[in-house]
Design a protein around this motif. Structure first.
Motif, mmCIF file in Angstrom:
data_model
loop_
_atom_site.group_PDB
_atom_site.id
_atom_site.type_symbol
_atom_site.label_atom_id
_atom_site.label_comp_id
_atom_site.label_asym_id
_atom_site.label_seq_id
_atom_site.Cartn_x
_atom_site.Cartn_y
_atom_site.Cartn_z
ATOM 1 N N MET A 1 30.550 54.128 41.626
ATOM 2 C CA MET A 1 29.873 52.841 41.663
ATOM 3 C C MET A 1 30.795 51.745 41.161
ATOM 4 O O MET A 1 31.252 51.785 40.022
ATOM 5 C CB MET A 1 28.592 52.872 40.829
ATOM 6 N N HIS A 2 31.099 50.783 42.043
ATOM 7 C CA HIS A 2 31.832 49.569 41.667
ATOM 8 C C HIS A 2 30.790 48.476 41.455
ATOM 9 O O HIS A 2 30.126 48.048 42.409
ATOM 10 C CB HIS A 2 32.804 49.158 42.777
ATOM 11 N N TRP A 3 30.666 48.030 40.219
ATOM 12 C CA TRP A 3 29.649 47.013 39.932
ATOM 13 C C TRP A 3 30.153 46.093 38.841
ATOM 14 O O TRP A 3 30.724 46.531 37.842
ATOM 15 C CB TRP A 3 28.350 47.681 39.481
ATOM 16 N N GLY A 4 29.949 44.819 39.065
ATOM 17 C CA GLY A 4 30.332 43.817 38.089
ATOM 18 C C GLY A 4 29.801 42.473 38.525
ATOM 19 O O GLY A 4 29.055 42.350 39.512
ATOM 20 N N ALA A 5 30.210 41.429 37.832
ATOM 21 C CA ALA A 5 29.728 40.078 38.131
ATOM 22 C C ALA A 5 30.098 39.640 39.543
ATOM 23 O O ALA A 5 29.413 38.811 40.151
ATOM 24 C CB ALA A 5 30.279 39.094 37.102
ATOM 25 N N TYR A 6 31.178 40.200 40.106
ATOM 26 C CA TYR A 6 31.624 39.847 41.451
ATOM 27 C C TYR A 6 30.588 40.179 42.519
ATOM 28 O O TYR A 6 30.633 39.649 43.636
ATOM 29 C CB TYR A 6 32.948 40.542 41.785
ATOM 30 N N SER A 7 29.653 41.078 42.222
ATOM 31 C CA SER A 7 28.638 41.455 43.209
ATOM 32 C C SER A 7 27.814 40.256 43.657
ATOM 33 O O SER A 7 27.247 40.254 44.754
ATOM 34 C CB SER A 7 27.722 42.545 42.643
ATOM 35 N N GLN A 8 27.746 39.218 42.833
ATOM 36 C CA GLN A 8 26.972 38.025 43.192
ATOM 37 C C GLN A 8 27.511 37.339 44.435
ATOM 38 O O GLN A 8 26.752 36.734 45.202
ATOM 39 C CB GLN A 8 26.980 37.029 42.026
ATOM 40 N N LEU A 9 28.817 37.410 44.653
ATOM 41 C CA LEU A 9 29.441 36.757 45.793
ATOM 42 C C LEU A 9 29.531 37.666 47.012
ATOM 43 O O LEU A 9 29.796 37.194 48.119
ATOM 44 C CB LEU A 9 30.844 36.262 45.419
ATOM 45 N N GLY A 10 29.356 38.960 46.811
ATOM 46 C CA GLY A 10 29.483 39.893 47.926
ATOM 47 C C GLY A 10 30.894 39.962 48.466
ATOM 48 O O GLY A 10 31.106 40.126 49.671
ATOM 49 N N ILE A 11 31.886 39.867 47.569
ATOM 50 C CA ILE A 11 33.293 39.890 47.983
ATOM 51 C C ILE A 11 33.992 41.090 47.347
ATOM 52 O O ILE A 11 33.435 41.765 46.473
ATOM 53 C CB ILE A 11 34.031 38.598 47.588
ATOM 54 N N VAL A 12 35.228 41.314 47.771
ATOM 55 C CA VAL A 12 36.010 42.414 47.226
ATOM 56 C C VAL A 12 36.200 42.240 45.717
ATOM 57 O O VAL A 12 36.409 41.124 45.224
ATOM 58 C CB VAL A 12 37.374 42.509 47.945
ATOM 59 N N GLU A 13 36.092 43.310 44.996
ATOM 60 C CA GLU A 13 36.218 43.267 43.541
ATOM 61 C C GLU A 13 37.644 42.903 43.119
ATOM 62 O O GLU A 13 38.612 43.459 43.618
ATOM 63 C CB GLU A 13 35.812 44.616 42.923
ATOM 64 N N SER A 14 37.779 41.961 42.232
ATOM 65 C CA SER A 14 39.020 41.615 41.518
ATOM 66 C C SER A 14 40.159 41.082 42.370
ATOM 67 O O SER A 14 40.823 40.104 42.013
ATOM 68 C CB SER A 14 39.555 42.807 40.703
ATOM 69 N N TRP A 15 40.459 41.713 43.492
ATOM 70 C CA TRP A 15 41.733 41.509 44.161
ATOM 71 C C TRP A 15 42.016 40.066 44.552
ATOM 72 O O TRP A 15 43.177 39.643 44.597
ATOM 73 C CB TRP A 15 41.828 42.417 45.393
ATOM 74 N N ALA A 16 40.976 39.276 44.852
ATOM 75 C CA ALA A 16 41.219 37.891 45.264
ATOM 76 C C ALA A 16 41.745 37.028 44.119
ATOM 77 O O ALA A 16 42.216 35.916 44.343
ATOM 78 C CB ALA A 16 39.931 37.287 45.825
ATOM 79 N N LEU A 17 41.709 37.551 42.893
ATOM 80 C CA LEU A 17 42.297 36.829 41.762
ATOM 81 C C LEU A 17 43.816 36.858 41.799
ATOM 82 O O LEU A 17 44.477 36.000 41.221
ATOM 83 C CB LEU A 17 41.810 37.446 40.445
ATOM 84 N N SER A 18 44.368 37.839 42.466
ATOM 85 C CA SER A 18 45.820 38.013 42.515
ATOM 86 C C SER A 18 46.414 37.176 43.637
ATOM 87 O O SER A 18 46.104 37.388 44.812
ATOM 88 C CB SER A 18 46.161 39.491 42.732
ATOM 89 N N ASP A 19 47.270 36.219 43.289
ATOM 90 C CA ASP A 19 47.928 35.399 44.314
ATOM 91 C C ASP A 19 48.818 36.247 45.217
ATOM 92 O O ASP A 19 49.048 35.907 46.371
ATOM 93 C CB ASP A 19 48.748 34.296 43.636
ATOM 94 N N GLN A 20 49.301 37.354 44.700
ATOM 95 C CA GLN A 20 50.121 38.283 45.481
ATOM 96 C C GLN A 20 49.311 38.869 46.645
ATOM 97 O O GLN A 20 49.860 39.208 47.687
ATOM 98 C CB GLN A 20 50.622 39.408 44.571
#
Length: 471
Positions: free
Chosen positions: A60-79
Protein backbone atom coordinates in the motif's frame (compact mmCIF):
# COMPACT_ATOMS: atom_id res chain seq x y z
CA UNK A 1 21.08 29.49 -23.22
CA UNK A 2 18.82 26.48 -22.62
CA UNK A 3 21.73 24.09 -23.28
CA UNK A 4 23.90 25.97 -20.80
CA UNK A 5 21.22 25.81 -18.12
CA UNK A 6 20.75 22.09 -18.67
CA UNK A 7 24.48 21.52 -18.40
CA UNK A 8 24.66 23.43 -15.12
CA UNK A 9 21.88 21.28 -13.69
CA UNK A 10 23.50 17.95 -14.50
CA UNK A 11 24.39 16.04 -11.29
CA UNK A 12 28.07 15.43 -10.51
CA UNK A 13 29.54 12.30 -12.06
CA UNK A 14 29.61 10.50 -8.73
CA UNK A 15 25.85 10.88 -8.45
CA UNK A 16 25.11 10.05 -12.07
CA UNK A 17 26.72 6.63 -11.75
CA UNK A 18 24.26 4.18 -10.26
CA UNK A 19 25.57 0.74 -11.18
CA UNK A 20 23.80 -0.88 -8.24
CA UNK A 21 20.40 0.55 -9.09
CA UNK A 22 18.95 2.34 -12.07
CA UNK A 23 15.54 3.98 -11.81
CA UNK A 24 13.56 4.61 -14.98
CA UNK A 25 10.34 6.54 -14.49
CA UNK A 26 10.17 5.46 -10.86
CA UNK A 27 10.55 1.74 -11.63
CA UNK A 28 13.59 0.00 -10.13
CA UNK A 29 15.67 -2.82 -11.51
CA UNK A 30 16.28 -5.74 -9.21
CA UNK A 31 19.41 -7.46 -7.98
CA UNK A 32 20.79 -10.43 -9.83
CA UNK A 33 21.11 -13.70 -7.97
CA UNK A 34 24.91 -13.65 -8.17
CA UNK A 35 24.87 -10.67 -5.76
CA UNK A 36 22.69 -12.45 -3.23
CA UNK A 37 24.27 -13.38 0.11
CA UNK A 38 22.45 -15.96 2.20
CA UNK A 39 22.02 -14.87 5.84
CA UNK A 40 23.88 -16.77 8.54
CA UNK A 41 21.62 -15.76 11.44
CA UNK A 42 19.35 -18.79 12.16
CA UNK A 43 16.47 -16.50 13.14
CA UNK A 44 16.69 -14.64 9.81
CA UNK A 45 16.84 -17.92 7.90
CA UNK A 46 13.75 -19.13 9.76
CA UNK A 47 11.92 -15.89 8.92
CA UNK A 48 12.90 -16.33 5.27
CA UNK A 49 11.21 -19.74 5.30
CA UNK A 50 8.12 -18.05 6.73
CA UNK A 51 8.30 -15.39 4.02
CA UNK A 52 8.53 -17.94 1.23
CA UNK A 53 5.44 -19.71 2.61
CA UNK A 54 3.24 -16.60 2.44
CA UNK A 55 3.12 -16.02 -1.34
CA UNK A 56 0.69 -13.08 -1.29
CA UNK A 57 1.22 -9.68 0.30
CA UNK A 58 -0.76 -6.46 0.11
CA UNK A 59 1.42 -3.46 -0.70
CA UNK A 60 0.00 0.00 0.00
CA UNK A 61 1.37 3.37 -1.14
CA UNK A 62 -0.50 6.01 0.83
CA UNK A 63 0.26 9.54 1.85
CA UNK A 64 -0.85 13.14 1.46
CA UNK A 65 -0.14 12.91 -2.30
CA UNK A 66 -3.26 10.75 -2.71
CA UNK A 67 -5.31 13.97 -2.65
CA UNK A 68 -3.98 14.94 -6.08
CA UNK A 69 -4.16 11.47 -7.62
CA UNK A 70 -0.60 11.80 -8.93
CA UNK A 71 2.55 9.70 -8.76
CA UNK A 72 4.01 9.57 -5.27
CA UNK A 73 7.04 11.81 -4.55
CA UNK A 74 8.75 11.66 -7.93
CA UNK A 75 7.41 14.95 -9.32
CA UNK A 76 9.36 16.73 -6.57
CA UNK A 77 12.61 15.74 -8.27
CA UNK A 78 13.65 18.14 -11.03
CA UNK A 79 15.76 15.29 -12.41
CA UNK A 80 12.54 13.34 -13.05
CA UNK A 81 10.35 16.24 -14.20
CA UNK A 82 10.01 15.07 -17.81
CA UNK A 83 8.00 11.98 -16.95
CA UNK A 84 6.69 12.49 -13.42
CA UNK A 85 5.08 15.89 -14.00
CA UNK A 86 3.04 14.83 -17.01
CA UNK A 87 0.20 14.12 -14.60
CA UNK A 88 0.17 17.76 -13.45
CA UNK A 89 -2.55 19.28 -15.62
CA UNK A 90 -2.81 22.73 -14.03
CA UNK A 91 -0.71 25.81 -14.74
CA UNK A 92 2.11 25.89 -12.25
CA UNK A 93 5.89 26.27 -12.22
CA UNK A 94 8.14 23.58 -10.83
CA UNK A 95 8.87 25.59 -7.69
CA UNK A 96 5.18 26.41 -7.13
CA UNK A 97 4.34 22.75 -7.56
CA UNK A 98 6.89 21.65 -4.97
CA UNK A 99 5.39 24.10 -2.47
CA UNK A 100 1.87 22.86 -3.26
CA UNK A 101 3.01 19.26 -2.84
CA UNK A 102 4.83 19.84 0.45
CA UNK A 103 1.73 21.68 1.77
CA UNK A 104 -0.57 18.71 1.13
CA UNK A 105 -0.12 17.66 4.76
CA UNK A 106 -2.23 20.70 5.73
CA UNK A 107 -5.31 19.31 3.96
CA UNK A 108 -4.83 15.55 4.41
CA UNK A 109 -7.79 14.35 6.47
CA UNK A 110 -8.72 10.70 5.72
CA UNK A 111 -11.66 10.62 8.13
CA UNK A 112 -13.07 7.40 6.62
CA UNK A 113 -9.93 5.40 7.42
CA UNK A 114 -10.96 2.16 9.16
CA UNK A 115 -7.93 -0.10 9.65
CA UNK A 116 -10.05 -3.05 10.79
CA UNK A 117 -12.05 -2.90 7.56
CA UNK A 118 -8.83 -2.82 5.50
CA UNK A 119 -7.61 -5.89 7.39
CA UNK A 120 -10.90 -7.72 6.79
CA UNK A 121 -10.72 -7.01 3.05
CA UNK A 122 -7.11 -8.22 2.92
CA UNK A 123 -7.85 -11.36 4.92
CA UNK A 124 -10.78 -12.26 2.67
CA UNK A 125 -8.55 -11.72 -0.37
CA UNK A 126 -6.13 -14.38 0.83
CA UNK A 127 -3.43 -11.87 1.75
CA UNK A 128 -0.83 -13.10 4.24
CA UNK A 129 1.15 -9.93 5.01
CA UNK A 130 1.01 -6.15 4.73
CA UNK A 131 3.76 -4.04 3.13
CA UNK A 132 2.96 -0.42 4.00
CA UNK A 133 4.70 2.86 3.15
CA UNK A 134 5.61 4.39 6.49
CA UNK A 135 7.46 7.13 4.57
CA UNK A 136 8.05 7.67 0.85
CA UNK A 137 10.79 9.85 -0.66
CA UNK A 138 8.76 13.00 0.07
CA UNK A 139 9.46 12.52 3.79
CA UNK A 140 5.84 12.61 5.00
CA UNK A 141 5.63 10.19 7.94
CA UNK A 142 2.54 8.06 8.46
CA UNK A 143 3.44 7.44 12.10
CA UNK A 144 3.92 9.62 15.16
CA UNK A 145 7.65 10.10 14.79
CA UNK A 146 9.39 12.39 17.23
CA UNK A 147 12.17 13.16 14.75
CA UNK A 148 10.13 15.12 12.17
CA UNK A 149 7.22 17.54 12.22
CA UNK A 150 6.24 16.52 8.71
CA UNK A 151 3.91 13.77 9.83
CA UNK A 152 0.31 12.62 10.03
CA UNK A 153 0.09 13.49 13.75
CA UNK A 154 1.48 17.04 13.48
CA UNK A 155 -0.79 19.90 14.50
CA UNK A 156 -0.82 21.34 10.97
CA UNK A 157 -2.35 18.08 9.64
CA UNK A 158 -6.12 18.12 10.27
CA UNK A 159 -6.15 14.35 10.86
CA UNK A 160 -4.00 14.69 13.98
CA UNK A 161 -7.07 14.83 16.25
CA UNK A 162 -8.57 11.62 14.87
CA UNK A 163 -8.46 8.55 17.13
CA UNK A 164 -6.72 6.69 14.26
CA UNK A 165 -4.19 9.50 13.73
CA UNK A 166 -1.12 7.30 14.22
CA UNK A 167 -1.94 5.38 11.06
CA UNK A 168 0.94 2.88 11.24
CA UNK A 169 0.17 1.92 14.82
CA UNK A 170 -3.50 1.19 14.16
CA UNK A 171 -3.03 -0.40 10.75
CA UNK A 172 -0.23 -2.70 11.87
CA UNK A 173 -2.22 -3.85 14.89
CA UNK A 174 -5.37 -4.48 12.81
CA UNK A 175 -3.46 -6.74 10.42
CA UNK A 176 -1.71 -8.60 13.24
CA UNK A 177 -5.07 -9.31 14.87
CA UNK A 178 -6.10 -11.04 11.65
CA UNK A 179 -2.92 -13.15 11.78
CA UNK A 180 -1.19 -11.35 8.93
CA UNK A 181 2.44 -10.28 9.03
CA UNK A 182 3.65 -6.69 8.81
CA UNK A 183 6.55 -5.37 6.74
CA UNK A 184 7.38 -1.66 6.94
CA UNK A 185 8.36 0.18 3.75
CA UNK A 186 10.83 2.99 4.48
CA UNK A 187 12.52 5.36 2.03
CA UNK A 188 16.21 5.87 2.76
CA UNK A 189 15.96 9.22 0.96
CA UNK A 190 14.02 12.06 2.56
CA UNK A 191 13.30 15.00 0.27
CA UNK A 192 11.78 17.11 3.05
CA UNK A 193 14.47 17.10 5.74
CA UNK A 194 17.04 19.88 5.30
CA UNK A 195 19.96 17.58 6.05
CA UNK A 196 19.22 15.86 2.72
CA UNK A 197 17.57 18.49 0.51
CA UNK A 198 18.40 22.16 1.03
CA UNK A 199 18.54 25.30 -1.10
CA UNK A 200 21.68 26.42 0.71
CA UNK A 201 24.08 24.76 -1.73
CA UNK A 202 25.51 25.54 -5.14
CA UNK A 203 22.64 24.27 -7.24
CA UNK A 204 20.02 26.14 -5.20
CA UNK A 205 16.45 24.93 -5.61
CA UNK A 206 17.21 22.45 -8.41
CA UNK A 207 16.83 19.05 -6.79
CA UNK A 208 17.32 15.48 -7.85
CA UNK A 209 17.27 12.11 -6.12
CA UNK A 210 20.48 12.47 -4.16
CA UNK A 211 21.35 14.97 -1.43
CA UNK A 212 21.87 18.64 -2.25
CA UNK A 213 25.55 18.35 -1.39
CA UNK A 214 28.48 15.97 -1.64
CA UNK A 215 28.57 13.93 1.61
CA UNK A 216 32.35 13.66 1.33
CA UNK A 217 32.70 17.43 1.31
CA UNK A 218 30.06 17.93 4.01
CA UNK A 219 30.56 14.99 6.40
CA UNK A 220 28.94 16.72 9.38
CA UNK A 221 25.77 17.43 7.44
CA UNK A 222 25.67 13.87 6.13
CA UNK A 223 26.17 12.48 9.62
CA UNK A 224 23.22 14.58 10.76
CA UNK A 225 21.10 12.88 8.11
CA UNK A 226 22.44 9.43 9.02
CA UNK A 227 21.54 9.98 12.67
CA UNK A 228 18.05 11.17 11.72
CA UNK A 229 17.48 8.16 9.46
CA UNK A 230 18.76 5.61 11.94
CA UNK A 231 16.64 7.17 14.69
CA UNK A 232 13.50 6.77 12.58
CA UNK A 233 14.33 3.17 11.70
CA UNK A 234 14.85 2.31 15.36
CA UNK A 235 11.64 4.13 16.29
CA UNK A 236 9.63 1.91 13.95
CA UNK A 237 11.49 -1.18 15.11
CA UNK A 238 10.94 -0.54 18.83
CA UNK A 239 7.59 1.25 19.15
CA UNK A 240 5.32 -0.31 16.54
CA UNK A 241 5.03 -3.96 17.49
CA UNK A 242 6.32 -7.04 15.75
CA UNK A 243 7.74 -6.49 12.27
CA UNK A 244 8.45 -9.38 9.95
CA UNK A 245 10.66 -7.13 7.89
CA UNK A 246 11.68 -3.68 6.76
CA UNK A 247 11.69 -2.85 3.04
CA UNK A 248 14.10 -0.07 2.09
CA UNK A 249 13.54 1.96 -1.04
CA UNK A 250 15.75 4.61 -2.70
CA UNK A 251 18.61 2.31 -3.61
CA UNK A 252 20.75 5.23 -4.77
CA UNK A 253 21.31 5.93 -1.06
CA UNK A 254 24.15 3.49 -0.65
CA UNK A 255 27.84 3.37 0.17
CA UNK A 256 28.79 2.83 -3.48
CA UNK A 257 27.30 6.23 -4.32
CA UNK A 258 28.96 7.91 -1.34
CA UNK A 259 25.65 7.97 0.55
CA UNK A 260 26.25 5.45 3.30
CA UNK A 261 23.60 5.48 6.05
CA UNK A 262 25.27 2.40 7.61
CA UNK A 263 22.10 0.38 7.24
CA UNK A 264 23.67 -2.88 8.42
CA UNK A 265 24.67 -1.22 11.66
CA UNK A 266 21.13 -0.08 12.48
CA UNK A 267 19.51 -3.33 11.30
CA UNK A 268 21.67 -5.34 13.69
CA UNK A 269 20.53 -3.03 16.49
CA UNK A 270 16.92 -3.39 15.42
CA UNK A 271 17.18 -7.19 15.39
CA UNK A 272 17.89 -7.14 19.12
CA UNK A 273 14.26 -6.03 19.48
CA UNK A 274 12.97 -7.82 16.37
CA UNK A 275 14.77 -11.20 16.21
CA UNK A 276 14.99 -12.51 12.68
CA UNK A 277 13.52 -9.37 11.12
CA UNK A 278 14.06 -9.44 7.36
CA UNK A 279 15.78 -6.58 5.60
CA UNK A 280 15.13 -5.82 1.95
CA UNK A 281 17.74 -3.22 1.01
CA UNK A 282 16.45 -3.43 -2.50
CA UNK A 283 18.79 -3.46 -5.51
CA UNK A 284 21.92 -3.31 -3.33
CA UNK A 285 22.73 -7.02 -2.93
CA UNK A 286 24.82 -8.30 -0.07
CA UNK A 287 23.87 -9.42 3.45
CA UNK A 288 21.05 -6.90 3.96
CA UNK A 289 19.02 -7.65 0.87
CA UNK A 290 17.44 -10.79 2.26
CA UNK A 291 15.07 -11.02 -0.69
CA UNK A 292 15.07 -9.29 -4.06
CA UNK A 293 12.21 -7.16 -5.35
CA UNK A 294 11.36 -7.14 -9.07
CA UNK A 295 9.08 -4.16 -9.71
CA UNK A 296 6.19 -4.28 -12.20
CA UNK A 297 7.66 -7.42 -13.73
CA UNK A 298 8.14 -11.16 -13.22
CA UNK A 299 11.46 -12.96 -13.81
CA UNK A 300 11.53 -15.34 -16.77
CA UNK A 301 12.61 -18.30 -14.66
CA UNK A 302 13.10 -19.33 -11.02
CA UNK A 303 15.81 -17.26 -9.32
CA UNK A 304 16.85 -19.84 -6.72
CA UNK A 305 16.77 -17.16 -4.00
CA UNK A 306 13.90 -15.50 -2.07
CA UNK A 307 12.10 -12.85 -4.14
CA UNK A 308 8.92 -10.82 -4.34
CA UNK A 309 7.43 -9.01 -7.33
CA UNK A 310 5.69 -5.75 -6.39
CA UNK A 311 3.01 -5.09 -9.00
CA UNK A 312 0.15 -2.63 -9.07
CA UNK A 313 -3.47 -3.76 -9.01
CA UNK A 314 -4.33 -0.60 -10.94
CA UNK A 315 -2.13 1.49 -13.22
CA UNK A 316 -0.15 3.22 -10.46
CA UNK A 317 1.33 2.56 -7.04
CA UNK A 318 -0.39 5.67 -5.69
CA UNK A 319 -4.12 6.36 -5.88
CA UNK A 320 -5.34 7.57 -9.28
CA UNK A 321 -8.82 8.93 -9.85
CA UNK A 322 -10.94 6.71 -12.13
CA UNK A 323 -8.17 4.10 -12.24
CA UNK A 324 -8.67 0.75 -13.95
CA UNK A 325 -7.91 -2.39 -11.94
CA UNK A 326 -6.80 -5.83 -12.97
CA UNK A 327 -9.49 -8.49 -12.84
CA UNK A 328 -9.29 -11.40 -10.38
CA UNK A 329 -8.45 -13.62 -13.35
CA UNK A 330 -5.50 -11.40 -14.32
CA UNK A 331 -4.12 -11.26 -10.78
CA UNK A 332 -4.51 -14.97 -10.05
CA UNK A 333 -2.79 -15.88 -13.34
CA UNK A 334 -0.04 -13.43 -12.38
CA UNK A 335 0.22 -14.99 -8.91
CA UNK A 336 0.48 -18.48 -10.39
CA UNK A 337 3.27 -17.39 -12.74
CA UNK A 338 5.16 -15.93 -9.78
CA UNK A 339 4.61 -18.79 -7.34
CA UNK A 340 5.65 -21.55 -9.74
CA UNK A 341 8.94 -19.66 -10.12
CA UNK A 342 9.42 -19.54 -6.35
CA UNK A 343 8.41 -15.94 -5.67
CA UNK A 344 5.85 -13.90 -3.76
CA UNK A 345 3.44 -11.34 -5.17
CA UNK A 346 3.01 -8.02 -3.34
CA UNK A 347 -0.08 -6.64 -5.05
CA UNK A 348 -0.28 -2.88 -4.60
CA UNK A 349 -3.41 -0.87 -3.85
CA UNK A 350 -3.32 2.90 -3.41
CA UNK A 351 -5.98 3.98 -0.86
CA UNK A 352 -8.17 6.99 -1.55
CA UNK A 353 -7.49 10.34 0.17
CA UNK A 354 -10.63 9.90 2.32
CA UNK A 355 -9.29 6.66 3.83
CA UNK A 356 -11.39 4.19 1.84
CA UNK A 357 -10.07 1.55 -0.53
CA UNK A 358 -11.23 2.06 -4.15
CA UNK A 359 -14.31 0.03 -5.00
CA UNK A 360 -12.75 -1.48 -8.11
CA UNK A 361 -9.74 -2.64 -6.11
CA UNK A 362 -11.94 -4.22 -3.43
CA UNK A 363 -13.96 -6.08 -6.05
CA UNK A 364 -10.78 -7.50 -7.56
CA UNK A 365 -9.38 -8.48 -4.15
CA UNK A 366 -12.65 -10.20 -3.28
CA UNK A 367 -12.53 -12.24 -6.47
CA UNK A 368 -8.95 -13.25 -5.75
CA UNK A 369 -9.99 -14.49 -2.33
CA UNK A 370 -12.80 -16.60 -3.77
CA UNK A 371 -10.35 -18.54 -5.94
CA UNK A 372 -7.70 -18.83 -3.24
CA UNK A 373 -10.23 -20.12 -0.69
CA UNK A 374 -10.65 -23.18 -2.92
CA UNK A 375 -7.22 -23.60 -4.49
CA UNK A 376 -4.89 -21.95 -1.96
CA UNK A 377 -3.43 -25.32 -0.99
CA UNK A 378 -1.52 -25.28 -4.29
CA UNK A 379 -0.17 -21.78 -3.57
CA UNK A 380 0.60 -21.20 0.11
CA UNK A 381 3.53 -23.00 1.71
CA UNK A 382 4.69 -24.50 -1.58
CA UNK A 383 8.10 -24.59 -3.23
CA UNK A 384 9.29 -24.80 -6.82
CA UNK A 385 8.95 -28.06 -8.69
CA UNK A 386 10.53 -28.91 -12.05
CA UNK A 387 9.63 -28.34 -14.82
CA UNK A 388 8.18 -25.22 -13.11
CA UNK A 389 6.11 -24.07 -16.09
CA UNK A 390 5.64 -25.99 -19.32
CA UNK A 391 2.95 -26.46 -21.96
CA UNK A 392 0.60 -24.13 -20.12
CA UNK A 393 0.89 -25.97 -16.79
CA UNK A 394 2.63 -24.61 -13.68
CA UNK A 395 3.96 -26.81 -10.89
CA UNK A 396 4.37 -26.42 -7.13
CA UNK A 397 4.96 -28.97 -4.40
CA UNK A 398 4.69 -29.71 -0.69
CA UNK A 399 6.70 -32.69 0.40
CA UNK A 400 5.88 -35.54 -2.00
CA UNK A 401 2.68 -33.93 -3.27
CA UNK A 402 2.83 -32.04 -6.56
CA UNK A 403 0.25 -29.54 -7.77
CA UNK A 404 -0.28 -29.07 -11.50
CA UNK A 405 -1.95 -25.69 -12.07
CA UNK A 406 -3.63 -24.86 -15.35
CA UNK A 407 -4.49 -21.14 -15.62
CA UNK A 408 -6.95 -19.74 -18.14
CA UNK A 409 -6.00 -16.12 -18.92
CA UNK A 410 -8.76 -15.95 -21.55
CA UNK A 411 -12.22 -16.46 -20.10
CA UNK A 412 -13.49 -17.63 -23.51
CA UNK A 413 -11.13 -20.62 -23.65
CA UNK A 414 -12.99 -23.94 -23.66
CA UNK A 415 -11.24 -26.23 -21.13
CA UNK A 416 -10.34 -29.56 -22.67
CA UNK A 417 -11.47 -32.85 -21.09
CA UNK A 418 -8.08 -34.50 -21.63
CA UNK A 419 -5.28 -32.49 -20.07
CA UNK A 420 -1.62 -33.04 -20.93
CA UNK A 421 0.55 -32.62 -17.81
CA UNK A 422 4.29 -32.65 -18.62
CA UNK A 423 5.42 -34.04 -15.28
CA UNK A 424 7.87 -36.95 -15.31
CA UNK A 425 8.09 -37.74 -11.60
CA UNK A 426 6.40 -40.71 -9.95
CA UNK A 427 2.60 -40.46 -9.67
CA UNK A 428 0.29 -42.77 -7.74
CA UNK A 429 -3.03 -40.92 -7.89
CA UNK A 430 -4.43 -37.78 -9.53
CA UNK A 431 -7.16 -35.75 -7.84
CA UNK A 432 -9.04 -32.59 -8.65
CA UNK A 433 -8.18 -30.11 -5.89
CA UNK A 434 -11.59 -28.45 -5.75
CA UNK A 435 -13.73 -31.63 -5.56
CA UNK A 436 -11.11 -34.01 -4.10
CA UNK A 437 -12.35 -36.58 -6.62
CA UNK A 438 -9.89 -39.08 -8.06
CA UNK A 439 -9.43 -38.69 -11.81
CA UNK A 440 -8.56 -41.21 -14.48
CA UNK A 441 -5.13 -40.75 -15.98
CA UNK A 442 -2.64 -42.46 -18.25
CA UNK A 443 1.13 -42.27 -18.25
CA UNK A 444 2.69 -41.11 -21.50
CA UNK A 445 6.25 -40.41 -22.58
CA UNK A 446 7.24 -37.14 -20.93
CA UNK A 447 4.20 -36.89 -18.69
CA UNK A 448 0.61 -38.00 -18.25
CA UNK A 449 -2.86 -37.37 -19.65
CA UNK A 450 -5.63 -36.65 -17.14
CA UNK A 451 -9.28 -37.10 -18.06
CA UNK A 452 -11.81 -34.61 -16.67
CA UNK A 453 -15.51 -33.86 -16.94
CA UNK A 454 -16.62 -31.09 -19.32
CA UNK A 455 -16.92 -27.63 -17.73
CA UNK A 456 -19.81 -25.25 -18.42
CA UNK A 457 -17.65 -22.15 -17.92
CA UNK A 458 -13.97 -21.29 -17.96
CA UNK A 459 -12.42 -21.22 -14.46
CA UNK A 460 -9.63 -18.80 -13.58
CA UNK A 461 -7.43 -21.87 -13.12
CA UNK A 462 -7.88 -25.50 -12.19
CA UNK A 463 -5.53 -27.59 -10.11
CA UNK A 464 -4.64 -31.27 -10.27
CA UNK A 465 -3.09 -32.96 -7.25
CA UNK A 466 -0.40 -35.49 -8.20
CA UNK A 467 0.10 -37.80 -5.26
CA UNK A 468 3.24 -39.91 -4.99
CA UNK A 469 2.88 -43.70 -5.07
CA UNK A 470 2.47 -45.42 -1.71
CA UNK A 471 5.68 -46.88 -0.38
Amino acid sequence: MEDMEMQENVPPAAEQEQPEEMVNQGVHNYSTKDRYVWPTDPAVLQKLEWFQDQKLGLMMHWGAYSQLGIVESWALSDQDADWSRKCIDWEVTGEDFKKQYFDLNKTFNPIRFEPEKWADIAKNAGVKYLLFTTKHHDGFCMWDTKYSDYKITAEDCPFHTNHYADICAHLFEAFRKKDMGVIAYFSKADWHIDSYWSDNYERGSFQYRGPSYDPKENPEEWERFVTFTQNQIMELATHYGRLEGMWFDAGWVCAHNGQDIRLGEVIERARKYQPGMLCADRTIGGPYENYVTPEQCVPDEPLGIPWESCITLGTSFSFVYEDKYKSPREVICLLIDIVVKGGNLAINVGPQPNGCLPRGAVESLTGMGEWLSVYGEAIYGTRVCAPYKKDGIGFTKKGDTVYAIQPFPDENTVPETEVWIPYEGPVGRVLSLDTKEELAWEAKEGGLVVKTEPLSQTPIARVFVLEAPER
